[in-house]
Design an enzyme around this catalytic site. Structure first.
Site, PDB file in Angstrom:
ATOM      1  N   HIS A 159       0.840  -1.059  -0.050  1.00  0.00           N
ATOM      2  CA  HIS A 159      -0.258   0.160  -0.548  1.00  0.00           C
ATOM      3  C   HIS A 159       0.898   1.173  -0.222  1.00  0.00           C
ATOM      4  O   HIS A 159       0.130   1.970   0.012  1.00  0.00           O
ATOM      5  CB  HIS A 159      -0.925  -0.036   1.278  1.00  0.00           C
ATOM      6  N   SER A 280      15.291  21.525 -16.267  1.00  0.00           N
ATOM      7  CA  SER A 280      14.099  21.913 -17.325  1.00  0.00           C
ATOM      8  C   SER A 280      14.350  23.224 -18.022  1.00  0.00           C
ATOM      9  O   SER A 280      15.644  23.822 -17.932  1.00  0.00           O
ATOM     10  CB  SER A 280      13.290  22.241 -15.920  1.00  0.00           C
ATOM     11  N   LYS A 286      16.459  21.647 -11.937  1.00  0.00           N
ATOM     12  CA  LYS A 286      16.205  20.405 -11.615  1.00  0.00           C
ATOM     13  C   LYS A 286      16.796  19.608 -12.902  1.00  0.00           C
ATOM     14  O   LYS A 286      17.361  19.405 -13.567  1.00  0.00           O
ATOM     15  CB  LYS A 286      14.421  20.439 -12.470  1.00  0.00           C
ATOM     16  N   GLU A 293       9.846   7.743 -17.183  1.00  0.00           N
ATOM     17  CA  GLU A 293       8.263   9.057 -17.543  1.00  0.00           C
ATOM     18  C   GLU A 293       7.986   8.043 -19.094  1.00  0.00           C
ATOM     19  O   GLU A 293       6.913   8.216 -19.407  1.00  0.00           O
ATOM     20  CB  GLU A 293       8.896  10.099 -17.191  1.00  0.00           C
TER      21      GLU A 293
END
Ligand code: ARG
Length: 460
Positions: A159, A280, A286, A293
């Site tokens: 979980h 970024s 970043k 992804e």
């Protein structure tokens, strides 16, 4: 575009509508099958000559001509013509330009229906072999990291809550196991698809004394499709492949999702080398995990291809229908997507550096050895339910005190579990917890090493 000169057009009194010609054509995408189409034609013509259906001279002319067509396509000098409807007609058109009458005999005892079914199986078979190589590399990379981290402790989650201590090696081996099953599903698919459709003709077989076994052997097929109507019309081999590919992508997506989580500052369990990250354009600090992804994102294309192929097949009456021309683009896109994703797994796994200190830190805040304490109390004679209850109270106490279980004193533990002795403190060690799970399938470092050795031997 002229459409009067199509090789099927003699019975038509009007030329094909131009818009229809464009709509009908598959040459823009099925040219990808060219080399497999030529290979199958070479085997077909050779068989026709062996069975005295065409002459040896015609076969030689066809073979030489097809060789040249293959070269022209390979070195990009082939003149693709807009009114060649599909790859089969393109190749035959060029062959006939090169060798004349013999070229017109190639299509004896054959239909584009059995031809395209053969080409697609040959093409997919090669793509599967490439994919299996990428999968092997991915699995080897996972095994190497698993071996390296056989002893590295980390929290295991259920979980997404901290559950029990595990070894990082064991966690990585879970993915190797998934990819192992994916590879086996794909090789099952290859075995079933490796049967020859040629000889099925348009739908009913052909009225010539052909030798299908000879063609099958020449093309490396393990057998012959035994019903001509099924062979020309069904595409379940493609569905089976895309289905296995979809499952594989689902597994890659799970792994990538974890990498992304592990790379975030909230976890900070791993870093990925710069070669696999991008920055970024606005936020200078970043470092994004774009590769995992994207792999996660590309699942949609493959799951979509599966739906497309299932829907394509579901209402088709026997035998071949033009609907089947729509099988190619989803299949091609699926194959390209899966190959590009899987081929990135090995280098990405190698580019991953674990941060065992951070894994350990999170392990300490999550009470992951609560089960160990309960098991210990069971060994001291308490029924499991009572032990579970006592340890819940101990966790609550530690939580209120803001400390981990290992910081508790024996006296504090005994308040809730009077049976506890010094052994309770030893039971709280995460190292002992993983070492105790020393059976097949367990997380113990010894098991991780044994699994890695076994799987490495299987892959070599
Ligand atoms: N381009 C067609 C396909 O991809 C080839 C078979 C066409 N057969 C036919 N009878 N029109 O399915």
């Amino acid at each position: 575009m002229t459409t009067e000169n199509k090789n099927w057009s003699a019975r038509f009194s009007q030329p094909l509508d131009e818009q229809v010609a464009v709509f009908n054509a598959s040459i823009a995408f099925d040219r990808r099958l060219a080399q497999h189409d030529i290979k199958a034609s070479l085997a077909h013509a050779d068989m026709l000559a062996a069975c005295n259906i065409i002459s040896t001279e015609d076969n030689n002319a066809i073979a030489n001509g097809l060789q040249q067509v293959a070269e022209e396509i390979n070195n990009n000098t082939f003149n693709w013509q807009a009114d060649d409807e599909d790859i089969h007609m393109s190749v035959e058109r060029r062959l006939t330009e090169l060798v004349g009458a013999a070229g017109k005999k190639l299509h004896t005892a054959r239909s584009r229906n059995d031809q395209v079914a053969t080409d697609l199986r040959l093409w997919l078979r090669d793509e599967i072999d490439t994919l299996q190589q990428h999968l092997r590399a991915a699995r080897k990379a996972l095994l190497a990291q698993a071996e390296h981290h056989a002893d590295t402790l980390m929290p295991g989650f259920t979980h997404l809550q901290i559950a029990q201590p595990i070894t990082f090696g064991h966690h990585l081996l879970a993915y190797e196991e998934m990819l192992n099953r994916d590879a086996s599903r794909i090789s099952d698919c290859r075995r079933r698809l490796n049967k020859l459709p040629l000889g099925s003709g348009a739908l009913a077989g052909v009225g010539y004394p052909i030798d299908r076994a000879r063609v099958a052997a020449a093309l490396g097929f393990d057998g012959i499709c035994e019903n001509s109507m099924d062979a020309v019309s069904d595409r379940d081999f493609a569905i089976e492949f895309v289905s296995a590919a979809a499952t594989l992508m689902m597994h890659l997506s799970r792994f990538c999702e974890e990498l992304i989580l592990w790379g975030s500052p909230a976890f900070s369990f791993v870093s990925l080398s710069d070669a696999f990250c991008t920055g970024s354009s606005i936020m200078p600090q970043k470092k994004n995990f774009d590769v995992p992804e994207l792999i996660r994102g590309k699942c949609g294309r493959v799951f979509g291809a599966l739906t497309a192929l299932l829907v394509l097949g579901k209402s088709q009456p026997l035998a071949y229908n033009k609907d089947n021309q729509e099988d190619k683009e989803p299949l091609f896109d699926c194959v390209d997507t899966v190959n590009s994703c899987v081929s990135l797994i090995a280098p990405m796994v190698a580019a991953m550096t674990a941060k065992p200190d951070n894994m350990r830190k999170l392990l300490e805040v999550g009470y992951p050895t609560a089960t160990e304490l309960a098991d210990y109390l069971v060994r001291r004679g308490l029924p499991f339910r009572d032990a579970h209850h006592a340890v819940s109270a101990i966790v609550q106490f530690a939580e209120a005190a803001g400390v981990g279980l290992e910081a508790l004193t024996l006296e504090q533990i005994q308040q809730y579990a009077p049976l506890a002795d010094e052994g309770a403190l030893a039971a709280l060690s995460a190292t002992a917890a993983v070492e105790r799970r020393n059976h097949i399938g367990g997380t113990a470092p010894a098991q991780v090493r044994a699994q890695v050795a076994k799987k490495q031997a299987e892959l070599d």
